[in-house]
Design a protein around this motif. Structure first.
Motif, short mmCIF file in Angstrom:
data_model
loop_
_atom_site.label_atom_id
_atom_site.label_comp_id
_atom_site.label_asym_id
_atom_site.label_seq_id
_atom_site.Cartn_x
_atom_site.Cartn_y
_atom_site.Cartn_z
N ILE A 89 0.85 -1.19 0.00
CA ILE A 89 0.00 0.00 0.00
C ILE A 89 0.89 1.24 0.00
CG2 ILE A 89 -1.95 -1.12 1.11
CD1 ILE A 89 -1.11 0.17 3.75
N SER A 90 0.32 2.33 -0.50
CA SER A 90 1.06 3.59 -0.60
C SER A 90 0.12 4.73 -0.26
CB SER A 90 1.61 3.76 -2.02
OG SER A 90 2.22 5.03 -2.19
N VAL A 91 0.30 5.34 0.91
CA VAL A 91 -0.55 6.42 1.39
C VAL A 91 0.34 7.51 1.98
CG1 VAL A 91 -2.48 7.06 2.89
CG2 VAL A 91 -2.34 4.73 1.97
N ALA A 141 11.50 4.70 -4.31
CA ALA A 141 11.19 5.58 -3.18
C ALA A 141 11.85 5.12 -1.89
CB ALA A 141 9.67 5.66 -2.98
N GLY A 142 12.36 3.89 -1.87
CA GLY A 142 13.07 3.41 -0.70
C GLY A 142 14.53 3.81 -0.66
N ARG A 144 15.69 7.07 -1.22
CA ARG A 144 15.81 8.35 -0.52
C ARG A 144 14.42 8.86 -0.19
NH1 ARG A 144 20.71 12.65 -1.00
NH2 ARG A 144 20.28 13.52 1.04
N GLY A 145 14.25 9.46 0.99
CA GLY A 145 12.94 9.84 1.47
C GLY A 145 12.34 11.01 0.71
N LEU A 146 11.00 10.96 0.55
CA LEU A 146 10.25 12.02 -0.12
C LEU A 146 9.31 12.68 0.89
CD1 LEU A 146 9.29 10.04 -3.34
CD2 LEU A 146 11.11 11.74 -3.13
N PRO A 147 9.24 14.01 0.90
CA PRO A 147 8.38 14.70 1.85
C PRO A 147 6.92 14.25 1.73
CG PRO A 147 9.84 16.27 0.76
CD PRO A 147 9.99 14.95 0.04
N GLY A 148 6.29 14.02 2.88
CA GLY A 148 4.89 13.62 2.88
C GLY A 148 4.67 12.16 2.58
N HIS A 149 5.75 11.42 2.40
CA HIS A 149 5.63 10.02 1.99
C HIS A 149 6.49 9.13 2.89
CE1 HIS A 149 3.85 7.34 -0.74
NE2 HIS A 149 4.64 7.46 -1.79
N GLY A 150 6.60 9.57 4.17
CA GLY A 150 7.52 8.92 5.08
C GLY A 150 7.23 7.46 5.33
N ALA A 151 5.95 7.10 5.47
CA ALA A 151 5.61 5.70 5.76
C ALA A 151 6.02 4.79 4.61
CB ALA A 151 4.11 5.57 6.04
N TYR A 152 5.65 5.19 3.39
CA TYR A 152 5.95 4.35 2.22
C TYR A 152 7.46 4.28 1.96
CZ TYR A 152 5.77 2.52 -2.53
OH TYR A 152 5.96 1.75 -3.67
N CYS A 153 8.12 5.43 1.98
CA CYS A 153 9.57 5.44 1.72
C CYS A 153 10.31 4.60 2.75
CB CYS A 153 10.11 6.86 1.72
SG CYS A 153 9.55 7.87 0.32
N CYS A 181 13.14 -3.00 -7.58
CA CYS A 181 12.73 -1.66 -7.19
C CYS A 181 12.11 -0.94 -8.38
CB CYS A 181 13.93 -0.86 -6.67
SG CYS A 181 14.52 -1.43 -5.06
N PRO A 182 10.79 -0.97 -8.49
CA PRO A 182 10.14 -0.24 -9.58
C PRO A 182 10.30 1.26 -9.41
CG PRO A 182 8.63 -1.81 -8.53
CD PRO A 182 9.82 -1.68 -7.64
N GLY A 183 10.36 1.95 -10.55
CA GLY A 183 10.21 3.39 -10.54
C GLY A 183 8.72 3.70 -10.56
#
Length: 258
Positions: A89-91, A141-142, A144-153, A181-183
């Protein structure tokens, strides 16, 4: 003897595309999802031979649920040649919002504990046989971290590290551990993204490249390769420059964005 593959998250997106690619290659399919009716509908639409696939209902975030599905596959079809832990999942999340901590728990339960629980029933049988492939679906996304996406990253960074650990544990056993690792792939998980998605790939193209990487025994592969170079470049940026690059970037939708 027919080759067998076990795939979670097989009701849509990457999982469904992988199922079709392996079916075309002659594999028997053990397909897992919460929404089993969608797998049956897809199989009927595609005209799959009903002797070459079996559907198992399970929620990977429930350890007993997915372990039972794996054990049923072993009892009914035998030990798979390939197991792909694809369900995820990605939220988006905001740490300042209490309910988003529950989103983080659910994300890790699905993307990490669910992945390990998917592999669990098959590790010993594969080792005893001396062959097999355990495939974890990570993400660019694993890296490097992306803002607002901390759980998924964070969850996908954990997938990468977990698979690396498991690969070391199984070295010499004949069982390969593959990290893919998909883009950006055009799936229901990405269609609501509010930011640009370079090198966006269609699921069948991803499945074809994933099939090749697994067949070749790759230990780690970014698909498409262009995203691998992008990720490496971002990894090398000093934090100050990386933060500037992402300043003002739209964030992933949170669960209650509507």
């Amino acid at each position: 003897m027919a080759t067998l593959i076990f795939i979670t998250g097989a009701s849509s997106g990457i999982g469904q595309a992988l199922a079709w690619r392996y079916y075309q290659a002659g594999y028997t399919l053990a397909l897992v999802a919460r929404r089993t009716e969608e797998i049956h509908h897809w199989a009927n639409t595609q005209g799959l031979d009903d002797t070459r696939y079996r559907v198992y209902g399970a929620d990977v975030s429930d350890i007993d649920s997915i372990v039972v599905a794996g054990q049923a596959c072993l009892a009914e079809l035998g030990t798979p040649d390939v197991v792909i832990a694809n369900a995820g999942i990605s939220v988006g999340m905001d740490t300042a919002i209490r309910s988003d901590l529950d989103v983080m728990v659910r994300t890790f339960s699905t993307n990490n504990v669910g992945l390990a629980a998917t592999f669990h029933p098959f590790v010993q049988p594969m080792v005893l046989r001396g062959s097999g492939a355990l495939v974890g679906i990570g993400s660019v996304a694993g890296i490097r971290g992306l803002p607002g996406h901390g759980a998924y990253c964070a969850s996908k960074a954990a997938v990468i590290s977990y698979c690396e650990s498991l690969r070391g544990e199984l070295r010499g056993s004949g069982v390969n551990v593959v990290t893919l690792c998909p883009g950006y792939i055009d799936t229901p998980l990405t269609r609501q993204n509010r930011y640009s998605m370079p090198f966006l790939m269609q699921p069948p193209e991803f499945a074809a490249q994933a099939f090749d990487a697994i067949a070749r025994g790759a230990s780690y592969r970014v698909i498409p390769w262009q995203m691998g170079w992008v990720a490496k470049a971002l990894r090398l940026l000093p934090n100050s420059l990386y933060d500037k690059v992402l300043a003002g970037r739209p964030r992933k939708h949170r669960e209650d964005h509507a």
